[in-house]
Design a protein around this motif. Structure first.
Motif: not given
Length: 245
Positions: A20-21, A24-25
């Protein structure tokens, strides 16, 4: 030098172990001298290099932002048993597909070690592009990256819906070879076409039926001993080298 695992930067790096991160990034974490050097040699964007105190790094690292951390911090970030003391944050790269003559299609392979080994073998065998279908483990998973041994940076790897992509490949003259046990022909008895897209499925369930129906040829690898089946990465290696030969 950062010495606390409570540091905000450290927390953000640690989050990159989660899919997920990463999404996102638009970035992911790699670890070890070899992977960091392969990312640099392949011209991927390295945002930051993380170095453990007292670790000597190559001179070219000075071209990047380098952050030194204490041994405790690096151990906290590391996913390996014997960390080498160097890691890097790398940006995703949108690689255009190079169709060439040999494409690998992956339907829902879920073991990171298997996917990484398949990518490494596809690189060695000279495949042009790898297309990952729905349900496949994230290619930026730490275990996948380590198993590729740097090949993740060498071959275009694209995540797309196979039901949509296979008809496009057929329009471009590709013959679709799928691996399955039923209604299959031993791979070495099939006439090789100039353009082949090789389709491999999930370790337990195989290729999903609706995707399998799009195949032109269903192939199998003969089992001469008592094993029920071959590991998917081993099967991939046998078939990739066969179609390239």
């Amino acid at each position: 030098m950062i010495t606390s695992v409570q540091n905000d930067k450290v927390k953000n790096w640690k989050k990159l172990h989660k899919r997920k991160e990463r999404k996102k990034t638009g970035s992911f974490l790699i670890e070890g001298f070899h992977l960091v050097e392969e990312a640099k040699k392949s011209n991927w964007d390295i945002n930051e290099i993380i170095v453990q105190e007292d670790i000597d790094v190559p001179n070219w690292c000075e071209s990047y932002q380098v952050t030194e951390v204490g041994e405790n911090v690096f151990q906290y970030l590391s996913e390996t048993q014997t960390p080498q003391g160097i890691a890097a944050v790398v940006s995703f790269q949108n690689q255009p597909a190079k169709l060439g003559n040999h494409v690998l299609l992956i339907d829902a392979v879920q073991d990171p070690g298997n996917l990484g080994t398949i990518i490494r073998t596809a690189d060695a065998a000279g495949f042009d592009t790898i297309i990952l279908g729905d349900g496949t483990v994230d290619v930026y998973n730490d275990k996948v990256i380590r198993a590729t041994q740097g090949s993740i940076f060498h071959v275009p790897i694209i995540q797309q819906n196979l039901l949509e992509q296979i008809p496009n490949l057929k329009e471009n003259g590709f013959s679709i070879w799928a691996t399955a046990l039923t209604n299959a022909v031993p791979y070495h008895k099939v006439v090789k076409q100039e353009k082949i897209a090789l389709l491999l499925g999930n370790e337990g369930a195989g290729i999903k039926e609706d995707i399998l129906q799009l195949a032109d040829t269903i192939v199998t690898i003969p089992i001469y001993g008592n094993a029920e089946s071959l590991n998917v990465s081993v099967a991939a290696g046998i078939l990739m080298y066969h179609v390239k030969g």
